[in-house]
Motif scaffolding. Structure first.
Motif, PDB file in Angstrom:
ATOM      1  N   ARG A 344      -3.007   3.620  -3.533  1.00 24.41           N
ATOM      2  CA  ARG A 344      -4.445   3.394  -3.746  1.00 24.41           C
ATOM      3  C   ARG A 344      -4.765   1.904  -3.624  1.00 24.41           C
ATOM      4  O   ARG A 344      -5.725   1.513  -2.952  1.00 24.41           O
ATOM      5  CB  ARG A 344      -4.858   3.895  -5.144  1.00 24.41           C
ATOM      6  CG  ARG A 344      -6.307   3.623  -5.495  1.00 24.41           C
ATOM      7  CD  ARG A 344      -6.605   3.863  -6.977  1.00 24.41           C
ATOM      8  NE  ARG A 344      -5.887   2.955  -7.865  1.00 24.41           N
ATOM      9  CZ  ARG A 344      -6.248   1.686  -8.117  1.00 24.41           C
ATOM     10  NH1 ARG A 344      -7.333   1.183  -7.560  1.00 24.41           N
ATOM     11  NH2 ARG A 344      -5.519   0.930  -8.907  1.00 24.41           N
ATOM     12  N   LEU A 347      -4.264   0.771   0.084  1.00 26.14           N
ATOM     13  CA  LEU A 347      -5.322   1.274   0.963  1.00 26.14           C
ATOM     14  C   LEU A 347      -6.658   0.594   0.691  1.00 26.14           C
ATOM     15  O   LEU A 347      -7.441   0.358   1.621  1.00 26.14           O
ATOM     16  CB  LEU A 347      -5.448   2.796   0.808  1.00 26.14           C
ATOM     17  CG  LEU A 347      -4.373   3.573   1.571  1.00 26.14           C
ATOM     18  CD1 LEU A 347      -4.229   4.991   1.016  1.00 26.14           C
ATOM     19  CD2 LEU A 347      -4.727   3.634   3.060  1.00 26.14           C
ATOM     20  N   LYS A 350      -6.209  -2.686   2.500  1.00 27.68           N
ATOM     21  CA  LYS A 350      -6.208  -2.553   3.960  1.00 27.68           C
ATOM     22  C   LYS A 350      -7.593  -2.191   4.504  1.00 27.68           C
ATOM     23  O   LYS A 350      -8.068  -2.789   5.469  1.00 27.68           O
ATOM     24  CB  LYS A 350      -5.204  -1.461   4.364  1.00 27.68           C
ATOM     25  CG  LYS A 350      -5.160  -1.136   5.864  1.00 27.68           C
ATOM     26  CD  LYS A 350      -4.137  -0.020   6.136  1.00 27.68           C
ATOM     27  CE  LYS A 350      -4.199   0.506   7.560  1.00 27.68           C
ATOM     28  NZ  LYS A 350      -3.766  -0.471   8.555  1.00 27.68           N
ATOM     29  N   ASN A 557      -7.624   7.363   9.391  1.00 26.93           N
ATOM     30  CA  ASN A 557      -7.363   7.533   7.958  1.00 26.93           C
ATOM     31  C   ASN A 557      -7.940   6.401   7.111  1.00 26.93           C
ATOM     32  O   ASN A 557      -8.287   6.610   5.946  1.00 26.93           O
ATOM     33  CB  ASN A 557      -5.859   7.683   7.716  1.00 26.93           C
ATOM     34  CG  ASN A 557      -5.365   9.055   8.139  1.00 26.93           C
ATOM     35  OD1 ASN A 557      -6.104  10.039   8.041  1.00 26.93           O
ATOM     36  ND2 ASN A 557      -4.134   9.132   8.631  1.00 26.93           N
ATOM     37  N   SER A 558      -8.016   5.216   7.690  1.00 26.84           N
ATOM     38  CA  SER A 558      -8.675   4.111   6.971  1.00 26.84           C
ATOM     39  C   SER A 558     -10.134   4.459   6.707  1.00 26.84           C
ATOM     40  O   SER A 558     -10.658   4.244   5.608  1.00 26.84           O
ATOM     41  CB  SER A 558      -8.629   2.814   7.794  1.00 26.84           C
ATOM     42  OG  SER A 558      -7.350   2.250   7.764  1.00 26.84           O
ATOM     43  N   ARG A 560     -11.407   7.397   6.548  1.00 24.22           N
ATOM     44  CA  ARG A 560     -11.497   8.498   5.575  1.00 24.22           C
ATOM     45  C   ARG A 560     -11.297   7.975   4.148  1.00 24.22           C
ATOM     46  O   ARG A 560     -11.992   8.382   3.219  1.00 24.22           O
ATOM     47  CB  ARG A 560     -10.460   9.583   5.894  1.00 24.22           C
ATOM     48  CG  ARG A 560     -10.711  10.313   7.214  1.00 24.22           C
ATOM     49  CD  ARG A 560     -10.006  11.672   7.230  1.00 24.22           C
ATOM     50  NE  ARG A 560      -9.883  12.236   8.565  1.00 24.22           N
ATOM     51  CZ  ARG A 560     -10.876  12.877   9.200  1.00 24.22           C
ATOM     52  NH1 ARG A 560     -12.063  13.022   8.646  1.00 24.22           N
ATOM     53  NH2 ARG A 560     -10.663  13.377  10.416  1.00 24.22           N
ATOM     54  N   PHE A 561     -10.320   7.089   3.972  1.00 24.17           N
ATOM     55  CA  PHE A 561     -10.110   6.528   2.633  1.00 24.17           C
ATOM     56  C   PHE A 561     -11.339   5.752   2.181  1.00 24.17           C
ATOM     57  O   PHE A 561     -11.817   5.905   1.056  1.00 24.17           O
ATOM     58  CB  PHE A 561      -8.882   5.612   2.610  1.00 24.17           C
ATOM     59  CG  PHE A 561      -8.655   4.970   1.258  1.00 24.17           C
ATOM     60  CD1 PHE A 561      -7.920   5.637   0.281  1.00 24.17           C
ATOM     61  CD2 PHE A 561      -9.206   3.739   0.941  1.00 24.17           C
ATOM     62  CE1 PHE A 561      -7.733   5.069  -0.982  1.00 24.17           C
ATOM     63  CE2 PHE A 561      -9.033   3.168  -0.318  1.00 24.17           C
ATOM     64  CZ  PHE A 561      -8.284   3.835  -1.273  1.00 24.17           C
ATOM     65  N   ALA A 564     -14.144   7.980   1.122  1.00 20.91           N
ATOM     66  CA  ALA A 564     -13.911   8.704  -0.130  1.00 20.91           C
ATOM     67  C   ALA A 564     -13.824   7.774  -1.326  1.00 20.91           C
ATOM     68  O   ALA A 564     -14.244   8.130  -2.430  1.00 20.91           O
ATOM     69  CB  ALA A 564     -12.624   9.524  -0.022  1.00 20.91           C
ATOM     70  N   GLN A 565     -13.274   6.579  -1.132  1.00 23.58           N
ATOM     71  CA  GLN A 565     -12.901   5.746  -2.279  1.00 23.58           C
ATOM     72  C   GLN A 565     -13.659   4.421  -2.389  1.00 23.58           C
ATOM     73  O   GLN A 565     -13.610   3.784  -3.439  1.00 23.58           O
ATOM     74  CB  GLN A 565     -11.389   5.457  -2.240  1.00 23.58           C
ATOM     75  CG  GLN A 565     -10.514   6.699  -2.373  1.00 23.58           C
ATOM     76  CD  GLN A 565     -10.469   7.274  -3.791  1.00 23.58           C
ATOM     77  OE1 GLN A 565     -10.701   6.564  -4.759  1.00 23.58           O
ATOM     78  NE2 GLN A 565     -10.202   8.565  -3.908  1.00 23.58           N
TER      79      GLN A 565
ATOM     80  N   SER B 583      -7.247  11.425   0.338  1.00 24.51           N
ATOM     81  CA  SER B 583      -7.414  10.185   1.103  1.00 24.51           C
ATOM     82  C   SER B 583      -6.376   9.141   0.701  1.00 24.51           C
ATOM     83  O   SER B 583      -6.042   8.261   1.485  1.00 24.51           O
ATOM     84  CB  SER B 583      -8.832   9.632   0.917  1.00 24.51           C
ATOM     85  OG  SER B 583      -9.049   9.286  -0.432  1.00 24.51           O
ATOM     86  N   MET B 587      -2.309   8.703   4.542  1.00 18.27           N
ATOM     87  CA  MET B 587      -1.811   7.703   5.488  1.00 18.27           C
ATOM     88  C   MET B 587      -0.305   7.495   5.316  1.00 18.27           C
ATOM     89  O   MET B 587       0.178   7.315   4.203  1.00 18.27           O
ATOM     90  CB  MET B 587      -2.557   6.377   5.326  1.00 18.27           C
ATOM     91  CG  MET B 587      -2.324   5.460   6.523  1.00 18.27           C
ATOM     92  SD  MET B 587      -3.126   3.844   6.368  1.00 18.27           S
ATOM     93  CE  MET B 587      -4.850   4.280   6.550  1.00 18.27           C
TER      94      MET B 587
END
Lengths: 598, 598
Positions: A344, A347, A350, A557-558, A560-561, A564-565, B583, B587
């Motif tokens: 977490r 990400l 990043k 995926n970046s 998507r993270f 969501a976050q 999420s 990755m």
């Protein structure tokens, strides 16, 4: 300490898909900026950053700088690195060939600048400020001034500084007291300037100070400030260096971070007065300075991206190496990268970094279109777009740099608090970013005032329309339904916040100031999602054509993270804006200090 | 640098209205803890903090500590201050009179402890750890051990340390390798411990190390760890000091902050083995250590409050003194406290600090009820309440301390980045707090795992019921309608998040770890609002009886600001929890590092 590795893949991708590099290369003069050329430049710059500058980052922090007489010797290796930088032509990429520049897009110079700042932020401030000096003289100076100073500034033979702040005049430039007395073709400057970055050093043979001062008959306030070129060594007509000017560094600040960057108290005119030359018109100095300040603000936002990238690489390496505690479902200790909370943190680091990068590059590309498009409508549109995005890039990217560098410390656990680990240096270095080049309060007021209230929300609406268009594309594409919904929610919150501001500011004079910071953070968070989802759409398309699967999946995926976050933060920023000024302004000064003593 | 002024009014108020001091004073043994007595103690402690410890904070940071042979001389003034502290009986307030303590409530010792940490956090760590050593021995040691070590630890004649961490065993105590070999009535300890705070110094004549180590036949993992007392100087039967033990400091860490606090690498048993004495049962060392760790976690949460208070006072003073830019509606430059964004920053600092203070004091009061109530049902209920609130206090208060000390730098503008200003020291010192005494990831996992999933959400529901009751009171009172609505919204989000966790964790093993941090922040934000609105209700009642108007209005306005500007953060934390683990976990490791090179 982890070495820096220039993130060239992400930089190339952001240039192509966020900064519209292919379109830029069709503008007159930019024909050379092909994908291959861009990649080759980044490749070469990456070598300098990784191999020359990055290894000097830690020693610069430890050694720092000291004033010896009026000289400031820099840490071992710094001057050599600067020579390599200048000889490689790295300072001249985006400048006019008339003065020795390479005539490449500003947007292309930006990832290169990012590399210097990631590799060694203290060192990187020197070319960053020189670039500002070039812009101020190029856009405002007389032909004579340009001919005399630009070639050596562009080549990197000389460096430049910005001299605005005085002890009583920080954010408030109206309070400047330094004076300039006309004497023939020049002026005699007297006054003390503080917080002058790279105001003195031994990396170049001359330093060109750009100094704000008042003429004897100047009106009070910001309308009575003029801009002057004040060289450390006077320059003879044949270009050779003459006498030492009456301008010197009288002390250095002892700072939390960027220890290798000399922060000087500069004394102009302790004796007969420093000789200076007017840049632009009398009393129009602030406007001239703003031509360098706007780009410098983008560059400082980029420093936020750069130091975040460095902190991320550092933390990622540690998370791979450090074995500690069995992850869920295992009985054996494993590298901490396998723990959900560490992921977490990584990400968050990043994705905010990549979001900020894409946004900063995109904003810089708008400046290229604004200056080089042949269509006046496009020039106007892109100019407004860049102006709108500038405070967001400076404010938001430097705020998340605090969070990202702090997470970088946290990933290291106890080792993060130990200076030798290096994570703490990034954390200390980053702390200047929300302060200099206009505090983030100033950025937020700029966004709310000049960039939103002043134009009735037009520039903001244009960005919102771009985001709405992306949402349609995401919905049409089909695999980003959840992300499109998140982005749509954030967009609606931003639109509502803008409407609240436009409606409320007339009747409530405290509204703008009370909500500005959270308004900026709302817009930054939204724009970050916008840019990452633009990238994700492009990555999905490239994936279907068989591109670099790991990198492209990571881009998806970046996004998507982040959706969501990180995008959910919009909800709280929007509520804080909606809460208005009352809770901020109600408590009295006495109440603020009422908790002490019985 | 701004002097510290102990916020006694707020401390007294929080003790009365958040920590239920009047009820506490009715418990057997606490009859002396009347309002007047409490106020008198805080008054005297405040003098020591303000006049003795606060002036040493800056010099301690500059001077730091150095290892000389095996000795660690402390900065000038530190040892004298410690003598005053010990002679004043400040270390013994809450301890059992049998061992020389004053038998006062733990909750009363907490504001006193807060003062030491605000005044001088590096120094304050020494008594903080001694207190932990007292608790570990008091609750687990044999009568002989207690008689031999407690009186001098309670009086402050000796200090104590906690020796858990080894290079390979940070958060993961299962990996501890230090050994203990039984030899007659004692043990020979061998091993290296790192990050040992105040492991060596010259402020007291003996140092009692509490050391985790493994017996020869111990089972692997945490079930094979035992706890030992290892004194620096052996103690003769008559209480006099004997030989130097085979335990010494071999190096000191060079840290980001708390420079005056020696962080030692301790070598136990370089020669024949350090002599140690078992505390509690063999292989039950972790349980023994937890009796000291839980209180230490509350104390570290309190350090978050304390450093935030110091940063706030510092920033508030500067905001009064610094004249810059005309505020809205004026043409003259004014103190920056008049600017809306500066007020926003100051109020964020003040209200989070006061919320954290009230929450920490309340949690500590629960420990008093848990230990001293005659009703077993109350003891059980308050014990569970304290256990639930402990990770929230440690995690949330140390997280907001990062934000508050950063805002403290920001309020100072460019001066904030200059070390001499002092704001940067608070920022650096604070950075250790989310790391030590269990990282905040550990706190979050504790809250989610042992304190929520393990009891099916019972302890959480009990706190939620208290908040629901407050909401009813707020609605009945009538003047907090908006705040009641905000708190209700945050409460509903917390309930939903808890339900999501309880429902989802069974089928998704990564859920707990992925959402734990944001779950903790959600609960902290909610609990902060709860405590400030409890205070606001009490203040409103006192106002109607003609109390201290400025202070009481400030309590009301703090709650209003927090409700409008801080509680909204719940919305984003709740969304992040709701987003679950996908999420976070999708990755791949390769993707995390895919941005580098072309």
């Amino acid at each position: 300490m982890a070495d820096y590795k220039a993130p060239q893949k992400d930089m190339n991708f952001a240039l192509s898909h966020n900064a519209r590099m292919a379109e830029l290369a069709q503008l007159p003069g930019f024909e050379e900026a092909t994908d291959d050329m861009v990649a080759a430049i980044l490749e070469e710059a990456g070598k300098v950053a990784n191999e020359v500058l990055s290894p000097l980052n830690e020693v610069g922090d430890h050694t720092g700088v000291k004033l010896e007489g009026v000289d400031v010797p820099t840490p071992a290796g710094f001057a050599d690195a600067y020579q390599q930088f200048a000889e490689g032509g790295w300072g001249s990429l985006q400048f006019d060939p008339e003065f020795g520049g390479q005539g490449l897009p500003y947007a292309l110079s930006i990832p290169v600048m990012e590399m210097w700042q990631s590799a060694n932020m203290a060192w990187g401030l020197c070319p960053l400020l020189s670039q500002g000096a070039v812009e101020a003289i190029f856009h405002n100076g007389s032909d004579e001034l340009k001919a005399k100073y630009l070639p050596q500034l562009v080549s990197g033979e000389w460096t430049g500084t910005m001299n605005l702040t005085e002890p009583q005049a920080g954010s408030d430039l109206a309070a400047i007291r330094s004076t300039a007395k006309p004497v023939g073709d020049h002026y005699r400057i007297k006054g003390q300037k503080i917080f002058i970055t790279w105001g003195e050093h031994d990396m170049a043979e001359n330093i060109i100070h750009l100094v704000l001062a008042r003429l004897p008959d100047a009106p009070p306030g910001v309308k009575g400030i003029s801009l002057f070129v004040v060289p450390k060594f006077l320059v003879n007509d044949d270009g050779s260096l003459g006498e030492r000017n009456d301008a010197k560094c009288v002390s250095l600040e002892h700072k939390l971070g960027i220890h290798a960057s000399p922060t000087c108290v500069m004394a102009f005119g302790d004796d007969e007065g420093a000789i200076g030359y007017l840049v632009g018109e009398e009393n129009r100095g602030l406007a001239c300075m703003f031509t360098m300040m706007n780009n410098a603000r983008l560059a400082v936002g980029l420093q936020g991206v750069a130091i975040s990238e460095r902190a991320y690489q550092h933390a990622l390496e540690y998370a791979h190496d450090r074995v500690q505690s069995p992850p869920v479902g295992s009985r054996e200790a494993a590298p901490i990268i396998q723990h959900a909370d560490v992921r977490r943190m990584l990400l968050t680091m990043k994705t905010m970094t990549e979001a900020g990068r894409a946004l900063a590059y995109d904003a810089c590309a708008s400046l290229d279109f604004a200056h080089h498009s042949e269509d006046p409508a496009i020039r106007a549109k892109e100019s407004a777009r860049a102006a709108y995005l500038t405070p967001i890039v400076k404010g938001w990217c430097t705020e998340f740099a605090q969070e990202v560098t702090s997470l970088g410390v946290q990933v290291h656990g106890g080792m993060g608090f130990i200076e030798e680990t290096g994570a703490a240096q990034h954390y200390r270095d980053a702390r200047i970013l929300p302060i200099y080049e206009g505090t983030n309060a100033i950025q937020a007021l700029d966004l709310v005032g000049r960039k939103t209230l002043f134009d009735g929300g037009e520039a903001g609406a244009a960005v919102q329309a771009e985001i709405a268009e992306l949402i349609e594309q995401l919905q049409a594409q089909g695999s980003f339904a959840a992300e499109a919904t998140q982005l749509q929610a954030a967009l609606e919150l931003a639109k509502t916040a803008q409407a609240e501001l436009l409606n409320g500011a007339k009747d409530d004079v405290q509204l703008a100031g009370s909500v500005a910071f959270n308004y900026l953070m709302l817009m930054g968070t939204l724009c970050g999602g916008w840019q990452l989802l633009r990238a994700a759409l492009a990555a999905t398309a490239e994936l279907s054509e068989g591109g670099d699967e790991t990198f492209l999946s990571a881009k998806v995926n970046s996004a998507r993270f982040y959706s969501a976050q990180i995008l959910p933060r919009s909800a709280s920023y929007a509520q804080m804006v909606a809460a208005g000024s009352e809770s901020v302004m109600t408590m009295s000064d006495d109440e603020l200090a009422s908790a002490w003593y019985s």
